[in-house]
Design a protein around this motif. Structure first.
Motif, PDB file in Angstrom:
ATOM      1  N   ARG A  23       0.825  -1.222   0.000  1.00 34.91           N
ATOM      2  CA  ARG A  23       0.000   0.000   0.000  1.00 34.91           C
ATOM      3  C   ARG A  23       0.858   1.271   0.000  1.00 34.91           C
ATOM      4  NH1 ARG A  23      -4.575   0.123   4.383  1.00 34.91           N
ATOM      5  NH2 ARG A  23      -4.854   2.154   3.370  1.00 34.91           N
ATOM      6  N   LYS A  24       1.980   1.237   0.744  1.00 35.34           N
ATOM      7  CA  LYS A  24       2.860   2.409   0.849  1.00 35.34           C
ATOM      8  C   LYS A  24       3.488   2.768  -0.494  1.00 35.34           C
ATOM      9  CE  LYS A  24       4.008   1.365   5.664  1.00 35.34           C
ATOM     10  NZ  LYS A  24       5.068   0.941   6.602  1.00 35.34           N
ATOM     11  N   ASN A  25       3.690   1.761  -1.311  1.00 27.81           N
ATOM     12  CA  ASN A  25       4.357   2.014  -2.592  1.00 27.81           C
ATOM     13  C   ASN A  25       3.380   2.046  -3.766  1.00 27.81           C
ATOM     14  OD1 ASN A  25       6.996   1.909  -1.396  1.00 27.81           O
ATOM     15  ND2 ASN A  25       6.730  -0.305  -1.267  1.00 27.81           N
ATOM     16  N   GLN A  26       2.085   2.133  -3.454  1.00 24.27           N
ATOM     17  CA  GLN A  26       1.060   2.011  -4.490  1.00 24.27           C
ATOM     18  C   GLN A  26       1.196   3.089  -5.578  1.00 24.27           C
ATOM     19  OE1 GLN A  26      -2.914   2.064  -2.970  1.00 24.27           O
ATOM     20  NE2 GLN A  26      -3.776   1.104  -4.776  1.00 24.27           N
ATOM     21  N   PHE A  27       1.433   4.320  -5.173  1.00 23.44           N
ATOM     22  CA  PHE A  27       1.507   5.420  -6.136  1.00 23.44           C
ATOM     23  C   PHE A  27       2.603   5.160  -7.173  1.00 23.44           C
ATOM     24  CE2 PHE A  27       3.399   9.430  -7.515  1.00 23.44           C
ATOM     25  CZ  PHE A  27       2.296  10.041  -8.101  1.00 23.44           C
ATOM     26  N   TYR A  28       3.787   4.751  -6.687  1.00 18.70           N
ATOM     27  CA  TYR A  28       4.918   4.504  -7.586  1.00 18.70           C
ATOM     28  C   TYR A  28       4.668   3.297  -8.486  1.00 18.70           C
ATOM     29  CZ  TYR A  28       7.091   7.604  -4.204  1.00 18.70           C
ATOM     30  OH  TYR A  28       7.372   8.669  -3.387  1.00 18.70           O
ATOM     31  N   LEU A  29       4.007   2.294  -7.927  1.00 20.34           N
ATOM     32  CA  LEU A  29       3.720   1.086  -8.709  1.00 20.34           C
ATOM     33  C   LEU A  29       2.768   1.390  -9.853  1.00 20.34           C
ATOM     34  CD1 LEU A  29       3.311  -1.592  -5.887  1.00 20.34           C
ATOM     35  CD2 LEU A  29       5.095  -1.531  -7.622  1.00 20.34           C
ATOM     36  N   VAL A  30       1.737   2.217  -9.588  1.00 18.53           N
ATOM     37  CA  VAL A  30       0.767   2.576 -10.632  1.00 18.53           C
ATOM     38  C   VAL A  30       1.471   3.319 -11.766  1.00 18.53           C
ATOM     39  CG1 VAL A  30      -1.256   4.036 -11.136  1.00 18.53           C
ATOM     40  CG2 VAL A  30      -1.208   2.598  -9.087  1.00 18.53           C
ATOM     41  N   PHE A  31       2.369   4.226 -11.406  1.00 19.06           N
ATOM     42  CA  PHE A  31       3.099   4.995 -12.417  1.00 19.06           C
ATOM     43  C   PHE A  31       3.936   4.060 -13.308  1.00 19.06           C
ATOM     44  CE2 PHE A  31       6.899   7.434 -13.686  1.00 19.06           C
ATOM     45  CZ  PHE A  31       6.277   8.415 -14.436  1.00 19.06           C
ATOM     46  N   ILE A  32       4.639   3.099 -12.667  1.00 20.12           N
ATOM     47  CA  ILE A  32       5.487   2.155 -13.422  1.00 20.12           C
ATOM     48  C   ILE A  32       4.641   1.248 -14.308  1.00 20.12           C
ATOM     49  CG2 ILE A  32       7.058   0.185 -13.175  1.00 20.12           C
ATOM     50  CD1 ILE A  32       8.051   1.573 -10.576  1.00 20.12           C
ATOM     51  N   ILE A  33       3.489   0.796 -13.771  1.00 20.23           N
ATOM     52  CA  ILE A  33       2.616  -0.096 -14.547  1.00 20.23           C
ATOM     53  C   ILE A  33       2.101   0.587 -15.798  1.00 20.23           C
ATOM     54  CG2 ILE A  33       0.362  -1.271 -14.507  1.00 20.23           C
ATOM     55  CD1 ILE A  33       0.963  -1.920 -11.540  1.00 20.23           C
ATOM     56  N   LEU A  34       1.740   1.889 -15.684  1.00 23.95           N
ATOM     57  CA  LEU A  34       1.242   2.638 -16.840  1.00 23.95           C
ATOM     58  C   LEU A  34       2.304   2.754 -17.928  1.00 23.95           C
ATOM     59  CD1 LEU A  34      -0.759   5.483 -15.044  1.00 23.95           C
ATOM     60  CD2 LEU A  34      -1.701   3.636 -16.450  1.00 23.95           C
ATOM     61  N   LEU A  35       3.568   2.893 -17.539  1.00 23.32           N
ATOM     62  CA  LEU A  35       4.655   3.008 -18.520  1.00 23.32           C
ATOM     63  C   LEU A  35       4.883   1.712 -19.294  1.00 23.32           C
ATOM     64  CD1 LEU A  35       7.334   5.033 -16.495  1.00 23.32           C
ATOM     65  CD2 LEU A  35       6.010   5.845 -18.447  1.00 23.32           C
ATOM     66  N   PHE A  36       4.725   0.597 -18.572  1.00 25.38           N
ATOM     67  CA  PHE A  36       5.080  -0.686 -19.200  1.00 25.38           C
ATOM     68  C   PHE A  36       3.870  -1.569 -19.514  1.00 25.38           C
ATOM     69  CE2 PHE A  36       8.891   0.547 -16.869  1.00 25.38           C
ATOM     70  CZ  PHE A  36       9.865   0.391 -17.832  1.00 25.38           C
ATOM     71  N   ILE A  37       2.678  -0.960 -19.540  1.00 29.82           N
ATOM     72  CA  ILE A  37       1.462  -1.751 -19.700  1.00 29.82           C
ATOM     73  C   ILE A  37       1.444  -2.537 -21.012  1.00 29.82           C
ATOM     74  CG2 ILE A  37       0.128   0.163 -20.698  1.00 29.82           C
ATOM     75  CD1 ILE A  37      -1.283  -2.392 -18.273  1.00 29.82           C
ATOM     76  N   PHE A  38       1.862  -1.901 -22.094  1.00 27.28           N
ATOM     77  CA  PHE A  38       1.819  -2.578 -23.388  1.00 27.28           C
ATOM     78  C   PHE A  38       2.781  -3.769 -23.427  1.00 27.28           C
ATOM     79  CE2 PHE A  38       3.312  -3.138 -27.745  1.00 27.28           C
ATOM     80  CZ  PHE A  38       2.104  -3.434 -28.378  1.00 27.28           C
ATOM     81  N   GLY A  39       4.032  -3.500 -22.958  1.00 29.45           N
ATOM     82  CA  GLY A  39       5.022  -4.589 -22.947  1.00 29.45           C
ATOM     83  C   GLY A  39       4.630  -5.724 -22.027  1.00 29.45           C
TER      84      GLY A  39
END
Length: 510
Positions: free
Chosen positions: A274-290
């Motif tokens: 939960r503490k790292n949720q914001f950063y994880l969402v940002f990373i997921i959006l960058l690599f969603i296609f791959g």
């Protein structure tokens, strides 16, 4: 709560550990909120059993320690059912995980004592069987049979056919170990009578297997043969009904264990994630296609690997069954030949012919028994295999007053070379027994098998006076040597001698 406990038990039996854990967690939350420590203890014991059933023993041990602490904390307020259940599951854990039979015995007896006080039939039977099994493992067979018979009498008194048959199977097996073969047969017959109209093929084949062994020890070859046929019949029926189910069940169980393990890991890491949720969402959006592309191809690879795993397990199962069936059929042929041999008391020529065939069959049967019992289906330990062939001739050597000196070194060798080597040693023994010795006082056979450099060496010699100075050409032995591409030399200065050398390659020997 009772409904949720029943649901949890039902899910556990079906290997649905995630849902079983979910139902127990619901009750555990309620128990803690209402300070119901007995229900809390019961839930933790259930968790011991869930993880023991799933073979996750480290987690099971964790809940065992938690229950121990709760019992110490509340002492005399703990109800007898919880104590009985706790000792029973602790005994199971000490048996399967810690491998401590003495401790298993102590806790099983404690559980039994409480079960008898509470008149809990299910726990009483389980405890009696567990105690009998521990004594059997400790090789204290007298105490083992005592508790198996107690469990049998108890199951019979409550008219539980399944438990009665379980107790009879164990009792018959221990009677056979005690060499009380008549008692073993009686228990088997009683069990078979109970199963007369049932399709419980597994218990039936166990009863017929024990009966066959008992009749063989009693020297009743005809009855042994009859029971062998019935055992083979029910073995076939059992595997026909269960072979495919076992493979699918094993695969399903593995999937559920993986899912349960992932669920538990996710709960432990939830707060941190939960503490790292914001950063994880940002990373997921960058690599969603791959990621989606990777998942697609990864899923295809997983499906292919899963199918290959199923085929691998199925092939291993069928190969194991093939060796088992071949060994069973060879044993059946050996029994039939033994019966024919008994009928030919006045025909030495016929007896000799059958004996020669029988010896070769026994050498092949010995090889298949080793392959069936071994995890490695590609090679055989030649020391164990040839020693067993020598032992097959032991009675014949004693009867003919022949001394045998043999030295066979440990060596793993491929199954095709091992089979020919077994037939070759068998033929050498038969030739020496039949042709080598005349009326001489000292009759000696010597055999050496060892590895030298990268070659398998076999030196065989007898001091038979009948072959001294003669030109000997044993056709079958020469044919076998040519078949395995082995060099050989034969001498007859002091009897019959043969020296064989076979170069071992990476494929046919280690």
């Amino acid at each position: 709560m009772n409904f949720y406990l029943q649901k949890a038990d039902s899910c556990k039996v079906k290997f649905d550990y995630a849902n079983s854990y979910k139902y127990i967690s619901e009750i555990l939350t309620y128990a803690k909120e209402n300070k119901d420590f007995n229900t809390e203890i019961l839930c933790n014991i259930k968790l011991i059993e869930i993880y023991r059933h799933a073979a996750l023993f480290n987690r099971s041990e964790k809940y065992l320690n938690r229950v121990t602490a709760l019992i110490k904390e509340h002492k005399s307020k703990v109800n007898h059912y919880n104590l009985m259940f706790f000792y029973n599951r602790k005994a199971a854990l000490f048996s399967e995980y810690y491998r401590m039979p003495d401790s298993t015995l102590i806790y099983s007896k404690k559980a039994l004592q409480i079960a008898e006080k509470l008149k809990n039939n299910s726990f009483k039977f389980t405890c009696l069987m567990e105690i009998g099994y521990v004594y059997e493992q400790k090789n204290d067979l007298e105490n083992g049979i005592k508790f198996y018979l107690k469990s049998y009498e108890f199951a019979k008194s409550i008219k539980d056919k399944s438990q009665t048959c379980d107790a009879l199977v164990n009792s018959a097996r221990v009677f056979e170990k005690l060499k009380k073969f008549t008692s073993a047969i009686e228990k088997c017959d009683e069990g078979l009578k109970l199963l007369e109209n049932d399709d419980n093929y597994f218990q039936k084949l166990l009863f017929y297997d024990t009966k066959q062994n008992a009749f063989e020890h009693l020297g009743d070859k005809s009855s042994a043969y009859d029971n062998l046929k019935l055992r083979l019949k029910y073995t076939d029926l059992f595997y026909e009904n269960n072979a495919k189910e076992k493979l699918l069940e094993e695969e399903q169980q593995q999937e559920i264990l993986n899912r349960d393990h992932q669920l538990l890991k996710s709960k432990e890491d939830y707060e941190k994630a939960r503490k790292n949720q914001f950063y994880l969402v940002f990373i997921i959006l960058l690599f969603i296609f791959g990621l989606l592309s990777s998942l697609y191809y990864s899923n295809k690879v997983k499906i292919a690997n899963k199918q290959l795993d199923i085929y691998s397990k199925e092939n291993a199962f069928l190969l194991n069954e093939a060796y088992h069936r071949i060994n069973n059929n060879l044993q059946l042929i050996i029994v039939l030949l033994n019966e024919e041999l008994d009928k030919l008391e006045h025909s030495e020529t016929d007896q000799s012919s059958i004996l020669k065939i029988l010896s070769k069959l026994e050498s092949i049967s010995t090889l298949h028994r080793h392959l069936y019992q071994s995890k490695d289906k590609k090679s055989v330990d030649i020391e164990i295999y040839l020693n067993e062939i020598v032992n097959n001739f032991k009675e014949l050597f004693i009867e003919k007053e022949i001394k045998v000196h043999y030295e066979i070194k440990k060596l793993d060798i491929s199954i095709d070379i091992a089979m020919y080597l077994g037939l070759l040693v068998t033929e050498l023994f038969i030739n020496s027994i039949k042709y080598a010795f005349v009326d001489q006082d000292e009759r000696i056979i010597s055999l050496q098998v060892f590895k030298e450099n990268n070659s398998l060496k076999l030196n065989y010699k007898d001091n038979g006076e009948n072959t001294i100075g003669k030109s000997i050409t044993p056709n079958l032995i020469i044919t076998i040597c040519k078949q395995i591409k082995a060099e050989y030399s034969i001498e007859s200065k002091e009897g019959f001698e043969i020296y064989i050398s076979k170069i071992l390659s990476e494929r046919n020997g280690k």
